[in-house]
Scaffold this motif. Structure first.
Motif, PDB file in Angstrom:
ATOM      1  N   GLY A   1     -63.724 -22.950  81.283  1.00  0.00           N
ATOM      2  CA  GLY A   1     -63.737 -22.351  79.950  1.00  0.00           C
ATOM      3  C   GLY A   1     -62.844 -23.060  78.951  1.00  0.00           C
ATOM      4  N   GLN A   2     -62.301 -24.206  79.332  1.00  0.00           N
ATOM      5  CA  GLN A   2     -61.442 -24.960  78.420  1.00  0.00           C
ATOM      6  C   GLN A   2     -62.264 -26.058  77.741  1.00  0.00           C
ATOM      7  N   TYR A   3     -62.519 -25.908  76.454  1.00  0.00           N
ATOM      8  CA  TYR A   3     -63.425 -26.817  75.753  1.00  0.00           C
ATOM      9  C   TYR A   3     -62.664 -27.918  75.011  1.00  0.00           C
ATOM     10  N   ASP A   4     -63.283 -29.100  74.965  1.00  0.00           N
ATOM     11  CA  ASP A   4     -62.683 -30.193  74.195  1.00  0.00           C
ATOM     12  C   ASP A   4     -63.487 -30.494  72.934  1.00  0.00           C
ATOM     13  N   TYR A   5     -64.597 -29.774  72.731  1.00  0.00           N
ATOM     14  CA  TYR A   5     -65.427 -29.849  71.520  1.00  0.00           C
ATOM     15  C   TYR A   5     -66.109 -31.203  71.317  1.00  0.00           C
ATOM     16  N   LYS A   6     -66.160 -32.018  72.369  1.00  0.00           N
ATOM     17  CA  LYS A   6     -66.866 -33.295  72.232  1.00  0.00           C
ATOM     18  C   LYS A   6     -68.375 -33.107  72.121  1.00  0.00           C
ATOM     19  N   ASN A   7     -68.862 -31.943  72.528  1.00  0.00           N
ATOM     20  CA  ASN A   7     -70.304 -31.705  72.488  1.00  0.00           C
ATOM     21  C   ASN A   7     -70.769 -31.007  71.213  1.00  0.00           C
ATOM     22  N   ILE A   8     -69.879 -30.877  70.218  1.00  0.00           N
ATOM     23  CA  ILE A   8     -70.293 -30.273  68.948  1.00  0.00           C
ATOM     24  C   ILE A   8     -69.915 -31.153  67.748  1.00  0.00           C
ATOM     25  N   PRO A   9     -70.185 -32.464  67.815  1.00  0.00           N
ATOM     26  CA  PRO A   9     -69.801 -33.325  66.685  1.00  0.00           C
ATOM     27  C   PRO A   9     -70.504 -32.921  65.389  1.00  0.00           C
ATOM     28  N   ASP A  10     -71.723 -32.405  65.494  1.00  0.00           N
ATOM     29  CA  ASP A  10     -72.465 -31.961  64.314  1.00  0.00           C
ATOM     30  C   ASP A  10     -71.785 -30.775  63.647  1.00  0.00           C
ATOM     31  N   LEU A  11     -71.281 -29.841  64.427  1.00  0.00           N
ATOM     32  CA  LEU A  11     -70.651 -28.648  63.870  1.00  0.00           C
ATOM     33  C   LEU A  11     -69.281 -28.965  63.271  1.00  0.00           C
ATOM     34  N   LYS A  12     -68.602 -29.927  63.839  1.00  0.00           N
ATOM     35  CA  LYS A  12     -67.270 -30.294  63.339  1.00  0.00           C
ATOM     36  C   LYS A  12     -67.324 -30.918  61.952  1.00  0.00           C
ATOM     37  N   LYS A  13     -68.524 -31.333  61.539  1.00  0.00           N
ATOM     38  CA  LYS A  13     -68.692 -31.887  60.188  1.00  0.00           C
ATOM     39  C   LYS A  13     -68.842 -30.792  59.138  1.00  0.00           C
ATOM     40  N   ASP A  14     -69.072 -29.571  59.585  1.00  0.00           N
ATOM     41  CA  ASP A  14     -69.269 -28.448  58.673  1.00  0.00           C
ATOM     42  C   ASP A  14     -67.913 -27.869  58.280  1.00  0.00           C
ATOM     43  N   LYS A  15     -67.561 -27.966  57.006  1.00  0.00           N
ATOM     44  CA  LYS A  15     -66.242 -27.534  56.538  1.00  0.00           C
ATOM     45  C   LYS A  15     -66.019 -26.032  56.709  1.00  0.00           C
ATOM     46  N   LEU A  16     -67.076 -25.250  56.502  1.00  0.00           N
ATOM     47  CA  LEU A  16     -66.927 -23.801  56.618  1.00  0.00           C
ATOM     48  C   LEU A  16     -66.683 -23.393  58.068  1.00  0.00           C
ATOM     49  N   LEU A  17     -67.410 -24.010  59.006  1.00  0.00           N
ATOM     50  CA  LEU A  17     -67.195 -23.703  60.417  1.00  0.00           C
ATOM     51  C   LEU A  17     -65.805 -24.152  60.866  1.00  0.00           C
ATOM     52  N   THR A  18     -65.347 -25.269  60.298  1.00  0.00           N
ATOM     53  CA  THR A  18     -64.002 -25.756  60.619  1.00  0.00           C
ATOM     54  C   THR A  18     -62.943 -24.771  60.149  1.00  0.00           C
ATOM     55  N   LEU A  19     -63.127 -24.223  58.952  1.00  0.00           N
ATOM     56  CA  LEU A  19     -62.182 -23.233  58.421  1.00  0.00           C
ATOM     57  C   LEU A  19     -62.194 -21.968  59.274  1.00  0.00           C
ATOM     58  N   GLN A  20     -63.385 -21.538  59.665  1.00  0.00           N
ATOM     59  CA  GLN A  20     -63.470 -20.334  60.492  1.00  0.00           C
ATOM     60  C   GLN A  20     -62.731 -20.539  61.805  1.00  0.00           C
ATOM     61  N   HIS A  21     -62.902 -21.703  62.413  1.00  0.00           N
ATOM     62  CA  HIS A  21     -62.238 -21.978  63.689  1.00  0.00           C
ATOM     63  C   HIS A  21     -60.723 -22.055  63.519  1.00  0.00           C
ATOM     64  N   LYS A  22     -60.282 -22.692  62.464  1.00  0.00           N
ATOM     65  CA  LYS A  22     -58.848 -22.902  62.247  1.00  0.00           C
ATOM     66  C   LYS A  22     -58.132 -21.584  61.981  1.00  0.00           C
ATOM     67  N   TYR A  23     -58.766 -20.703  61.232  1.00  0.00           N
ATOM     68  CA  TYR A  23     -58.132 -19.435  60.855  1.00  0.00           C
ATOM     69  C   TYR A  23     -58.889 -18.245  61.451  1.00  0.00           C
ATOM     70  N   TYR A  24     -59.397 -18.419  62.676  1.00  0.00           N
ATOM     71  CA  TYR A  24     -60.294 -17.412  63.242  1.00  0.00           C
ATOM     72  C   TYR A  24     -59.657 -16.031  63.340  1.00  0.00           C
ATOM     73  N   GLY A  25     -58.448 -15.952  63.832  1.00  0.00           N
ATOM     74  CA  GLY A  25     -57.784 -14.658  63.971  1.00  0.00           C
ATOM     75  C   GLY A  25     -57.695 -13.927  62.651  1.00  0.00           C
ATOM     76  N   PHE A  26     -57.296 -14.640  61.606  1.00  0.00           N
ATOM     77  CA  PHE A  26     -57.198 -14.040  60.272  1.00  0.00           C
ATOM     78  C   PHE A  26     -58.573 -13.584  59.790  1.00  0.00           C
ATOM     79  N   TRP A  27     -59.593 -14.426  60.000  1.00  0.00           N
ATOM     80  CA  TRP A  27     -60.961 -14.091  59.579  1.00  0.00           C
ATOM     81  C   TRP A  27     -61.432 -12.810  60.255  1.00  0.00           C
ATOM     82  N   VAL A  28     -61.156 -12.676  61.552  1.00  0.00           N
ATOM     83  CA  VAL A  28     -61.607 -11.497  62.301  1.00  0.00           C
ATOM     84  C   VAL A  28     -60.965 -10.226  61.745  1.00  0.00           C
TER      85      VAL A  28
END
Length: 392
Positions: A140-167
Motif C-alpha cells: 500500500g505504499q505508492y511512489d506515484y510513478k504510475n500516474i504521470p498523467d495525473l501529476k500534470k493536473d494542477k488541481l489534482l496536485t493541490l488536492q493531494h498536497k492539502y488533502y486533509g484540509f480539503w476533506v
C-alpha cells in the motif's frame, strides 16, 4: 513498483493511524448516533432528500470520477464536470485522487498477487475490504510513478498536497450548507454526513472484497474478479467486475441492456450534452469472443469432471459436439483476425478522407463473423441443456 516478497513485513505492518481511526470510529458513531437521532427527533423528509443527493453525488464521484475518468481514462470530461466530481470525491473521504488512482492502477497490474496487489482478495475478505488501509503494508505504499498523467493536473496536485484540509473544509462547509437548507443542522450532519459517509465507504470497499469472491466470471477466469448484479445496485454499476477487469478501459461496466450501471448512463448523458467526450468502449464482437471462449472452457471442465454412468452417453455426445464446435470456432476467430488485419491495411493505404469508405468495405464481413460467433454461443448453450436432459 517492486515489493519485497517478505511475509513478515505483512505480519508486522505498523498501524496506519489516521485511516484506522476514521474507518473504525465512523461506523461505531453511526450505529450509536443515527438510531438515537431518529428515535428522539423523528424523520425529516428534507434530510433524507439531502442524504439521497449526497449519496448519489459522492458515489458517482468515485465511480465516474476517481475510477473511470482518472484511474482508467475511459473518457474525457469538461472542466466543470471534473470540478464537480473532484469535490464529490473529496466529500467521500476515500483518499486523494493520487492515492486512489495509483493504488487502483497497481491493483489492475498485479491483481490477486499477495505481495503486489494493494487489496489482494487472496489475503481474505477482511484484508481486501478494509485491513489493507488500517496498516502500512508494503503493497500500500505508492511512489506515484504510475500516474504521470495525473501529476500534470494542477488541481489534482493541490488536492493531494492539502488533502486533509480539503476533506475537513468540504465536509463542514458543503454539509453545513445543506443543513441550513434543511433547517436541521444536527440531523443533516448525522444522516447526510456521517451515515452517508459510512455507507459510501463500505459500498466501495465491497468491490475490492465481495466482487472478487461472489459472482460469475463470464469473460475471464485469469483473476478472481466477479460479475455481481446485486452489488451493482449498491455500487452505481461497479458490480460487473469480471467485465471490468478484462476490459478495464471501457467507460461501461454493465454492457448488457438489462444490466444496472447508472455510472455508464451518467457518462453517456454528459456526452450527449457536450460535457464528456472520447468515450472508450469495446466492440460487441470482442466482448462476445471473450464470452464464447469462456463457454468452451466451462465445457472442457465439464467433460474433464465426467459424471454418473447414466450420463456417459450424453456426455460423449456433448464432448463430440463441443470438439466439433471448437474447431469451427477456431476457423471463425481466424477469419476475424484476418479481417482486422485487412482493415488496418486498408486504413494505411487509403487517404484520410476515405477512412470511412475503407471501414464500410469490411462492415458486412465483420457483421457476418459476429453472427457466426453468436451462433457458436447459442449452440454451446443448447449442448449444455441437452447434457442436462432438458429440451432446448
Amino acid at each position: 513498483m517492486s515489493i519485497e516478497r517478505n511475509p513478515e513485513a505483512f505480519k508486522n505492518a505498523p498501524i496506519n493511524w489516521v485511516p484506522a481511526i476514521v474507518l473504525l470510529s465512523t461506523p461505531l458513531l453511526a450505529i450509536i448516533l443515527v438510531p438515537w437521532y431518529l428515535w428522539t427527533h423523528g424523520v425529516n423528509p428534507a434530510i433524507w432528500t439531502a442524504f439521497a443527493i449526497f449519496m448519489a453525488w459522492t458515489g458517482l464521484s468515485i465511480t465516474a470520477g476517481y475510477h473511470r475518468l482518472w484511474a482508467h481514462k475511459a473518457y474525457e470530461a469538461h472542466p466543470i464536470v471534473k470540478y464537480f466530481l473532484l469535490l464529490g470525491a473529496t466529500l467521500a473521504v476515500q483518499s486523494s485522487a493520487f492515492d486512489w488512482c495509483s493504488g487502483h492502477r497497481t491493483h489492475h497490474r498485479h491483481v490477486d498477487d499477495e505481495y503486489e496487489d494493494p487489496y489482494s482478495a487472496r489475503r481474505g475478505f477482511w484484508f481486501s475490504h478494509m485491513d489493507w488501509m488500517l496498516h502500512k503494508y508494503p503493497s500500500g505504499q505508492y511512489d506515484y510513478k504510475n500516474i504521470p498523467d495525473l501529476k500534470k493536473d494542477k488541481l489534482l496536485t493541490l488536492q493531494h498536497k492539502y488533502y486533509g484540509f480539503w476533506v475537513v473544509a468540504t465536509n463542514l462547509v458543503v454539509v453545513g450548507i445543506a443543513g441550513l437548507i434543511t433547517g436541521d443542522m444536527l440531523g443533516t450532519f448525522l444522516i447526510a454526513g456521517l451515515l452517508r459517509l459510512v455507507l459510501t465507504h463500505h459500498f466501495t470497499f465491497f468491490i475490492n472484497s465481495l466482487c472478487h469472491m461472489i459472482g460469475t466470471r463470464p469473460y475471464t477466469d485469469t483473476n478472481t474478479a466477479r460479475d455481481n448484479g446485486v452489488l451493482a445496485i449498491f455500487t452505481w454499476g461497479e458490480g460487473y467486475h469480471n467485465y471490468h477487469h478484462y476490459f478495464q478501459y471501457d467507460y461501461r461496466n454493465g454492457v448488457k441492456w438489462w444490466q444496472y450501471d447508472p455510472t455508464k448512463w451518467f457518462i453517456a448523458i454528459l456526452s450527449k450534452i457536450g460535457l464528456a467526450s472520447d468515450l472508450k468502449r469495446v466492440d460487441n464482437l470482442t466482448i462476445k469472443h471473450a464470452e464464447v471462449t469462456m463457454q468452451f472452457k466451462r465445457a472442457q471442465e465439464r467433460i474433464a469432471n465426467g459424471g454418473e454412468p447414466s450420463l456417459d452417453e450424453r456426455l460423449m455426445a456433448f464432448k463430440e459436439h463441443i470438439s466439433t464446435e471448437y474447431d469451427e470456432f477456431t476457423k471463425t476467430v481466424e477469419e476475424w483476425h484476418a479481417l482486422k488485419a485487412r482493415a488496418i491495411e486498408l486504413k494505411r493505404a487509403e487517404f484520410a478522407n476515405r477512412l470511412q469508405e475503407a471501414d464500410d468495405k469490411l462492415k458486412a464481413q465483420f457483421a457476418e463473423v459476429e453472427a457466426k460467433i453468436l451462433a457458436h454461443s447459442e449452440r454451446i448453450e443448447k449442448a449444455f441443456l441437452q447434457l442436462k436432459g432438458k429440451t432446448a
